[in-house]
Scaffold this active site. Structure first.
Site, PDB file in Angstrom:
ATOM      1  N   SER A  83      28.740  69.433  47.547  1.00  0.00           N
ATOM      2  CA  SER A  83      30.114  68.944  47.375  1.00  0.00           C
ATOM      3  C   SER A  83      30.077  67.543  46.789  1.00  0.00           C
ATOM      4  CB  SER A  83      30.872  68.944  48.706  1.00  0.00           C
ATOM      5  OG  SER A  83      30.317  67.981  49.563  1.00  0.00           O
ATOM      6  N   SER A 209      25.757  52.444  46.088  1.00  0.00           N
ATOM      7  CA  SER A 209      27.208  52.352  46.303  1.00  0.00           C
ATOM      8  C   SER A 209      27.662  50.949  45.927  1.00  0.00           C
ATOM      9  CB  SER A 209      27.526  52.601  47.776  1.00  0.00           C
ATOM     10  OG  SER A 209      28.852  52.196  48.060  1.00  0.00           O
ATOM     11  N   TYR A 222      25.466  50.808  56.697  1.00  0.00           N
ATOM     12  CA  TYR A 222      25.559  51.586  55.453  1.00  0.00           C
ATOM     13  C   TYR A 222      25.466  50.635  54.250  1.00  0.00           C
ATOM     14  CZ  TYR A 222      27.716  54.419  51.730  1.00  0.00           C
ATOM     15  OH  TYR A 222      27.988  55.069  50.543  1.00  0.00           O
ATOM     16  N   LYS A 226      22.476  50.728  51.321  1.00  0.00           N
ATOM     17  CA  LYS A 226      22.772  50.904  49.894  1.00  0.00           C
ATOM     18  C   LYS A 226      22.259  49.709  49.075  1.00  0.00           C
ATOM     19  CE  LYS A 226      24.584  54.979  49.995  1.00  0.00           C
ATOM     20  NZ  LYS A 226      24.013  56.085  49.249  1.00  0.00           N
ATOM     21  N   THR A 257      36.271  61.699  47.642  1.00  0.00           N
ATOM     22  CA  THR A 257      35.526  62.804  48.261  1.00  0.00           C
ATOM     23  C   THR A 257      35.811  62.744  49.762  1.00  0.00           C
ATOM     24  OG1 THR A 257      33.561  61.522  48.804  1.00  0.00           O
ATOM     25  CG2 THR A 257      33.601  62.525  46.614  1.00  0.00           C
TER      26      THR A 257
END
Ligand code: NAP
Length: 317
Positions: A83, A209, A222, A226, A257
């Protein structure tokens, strides 16, 4: 009247457009004198310019023009590709001629994604691969080798963010999870694939990211994972240059998303972020797919160790 537009090398699209406008003018003039149905013929000829059998410049791809075959006879492995961005990247690589091995943690997601892409006539296979699990990574390697015994491209897209919260409020378990999936797994998977990539000129694309450049306070560890991926990109680019393997990093902005719901469905955040950076819209997964295909193509064979931001704005000098 027959109009042929042939043999442009530089700026051929712009020139072709100019030529077509010119031709359309002539046709209009002629049509006013002799009513014929000549325009469809010219449109076909024009369309034919976009479908030559020879190898194209990748520049064509950014126009959305069909470039089927530019990556033909190559094999790509894309993690987390059932996805979101991974799925779009897998689709684009397959549209460009690559055989793509898709994967994610859930068999039903792998089946659904494979089914959708195969119904589009694309060459894909798939297997379950939770990137953190060594045996799953091994299975992914085996699946990829089934196709032709070698692997050309690796896209490390899978990532997790199990916590919305501060860095110092993060438990050791969550630290380990995020760093393991987002940072360690790409390197470990690459080390398993490397013996089969060395046989070809390969391309590795990591997925970082915008949070690497503009950390979000809610995304604590996170953000850090990244940012570390940018370092991994530089280090791997150096280590693998002698093997003729190019390593680059996609740096997506905010892309619509499931993963980014926590950000893009936060109206207050989105409004201030988009106003500050003059964002005209939220990104789509497809916005990130063409650049990965380009980075895998021979046109990118002198680009390595780079971070390519796809965010609708620039976050660097
Ligand atoms: P997504 O829509 O949630 O898709 C994630 C995909 O990864 C799914 O196919 C999921 O399938 C799979 N996956 C999740 N954990 C996995 C694991 N441990 N091992 C293997 N597969 C796993 O996410 P996305 O927004 O496309 O994000 C993809 C990448 O883009 C991530 O690296 C993310 O950090 C980065 N990114 C996204 C944004 C954004 O705004 N969306 C922005 C910047 C960067 P299963 O559930 O079946 O495993």
């Amino acid at each position: 009247m027959v109009v042929m537009v042939l043999g442009f090398v530089e700026n051929w699209q712009e020139r072709a457009h100019a030529a077509i406008s010119w031709a359309a003018g002539l046709i209009q003039q002629e049509a006013s004198q002799t009513p014929t149905n000549i325009l469809p013929g010219v449109t076909c000829g024009y369309r034919g310019l976009f479908y030559p059998s020879a190898r194209h410049s990748v520049r064509m791809c950014s126009t959305g023009v069909d470039r089927k075959g530019i990556l033909a006879n190559q094999v790509a492995v894309v993690t987390g590709s059932t996805s979101g961005l991974g799925f779009s990247i897998a689709r684009r690589l397959a549209q460009d001629g690559t055989h793509v091995v898709i994967s994610s943690r859930e068999q039903q997601n792998v089946d659904r994604a494979m089914d959708e892409l195969q119904r589009e006539g694309l060459s894909v296979t798939g297997t379950v691969c939770h990137v953190e699990k060594a045996e799953d990574r091994e299975r992914l390697v085996t699946k990829a080798l089934e196709h032709c015994g070698a692997i050309d491209f690796l896209v490390c897209n899978a990532a997790v963010n199990p916590l919305v919260g501060s860095t110092l409020g993060t438990s050791e378990q969550i630290w380990d999870k995020i760093l393991s999936v987002n940072l360690k797994s790409p390197a470990l998977l690459l080390s398993q694939l490397l013996p089969y990539m060395e046989k070809r000129r390969g391309a590795v694309n990591l997925v970082s990211s915008i949070a690497a450049y503009i950390p979000q306070v809610e995304l604590g560890v996170y953000n850090i994972s990244k940012t570390a991926l940018l370092g991994l990109t530089r280090t791997l680019a150096l280590e693998l240059a002698p093997k003729d393997i190019w390593v680059n990093c996609l740096v997506p902005g905010i892309i619509k998303t499931d993963f980014s719901k926590v950000i893009h469905e936060n109206e207050a955040f989105w409004n201030s972020f988009s106003e500050h950076y003059q964002l005209q819209r939220i990104g789509k997964p497809e916005d990130c797919a063409g650049i990965v295909s380009f980075l895998c193509s021979p046109d990118a064979s002198y680009i390595t160790g780079e971070n390519i931001v796809v965010a609708g704005f620039s976050c660097r000098l």
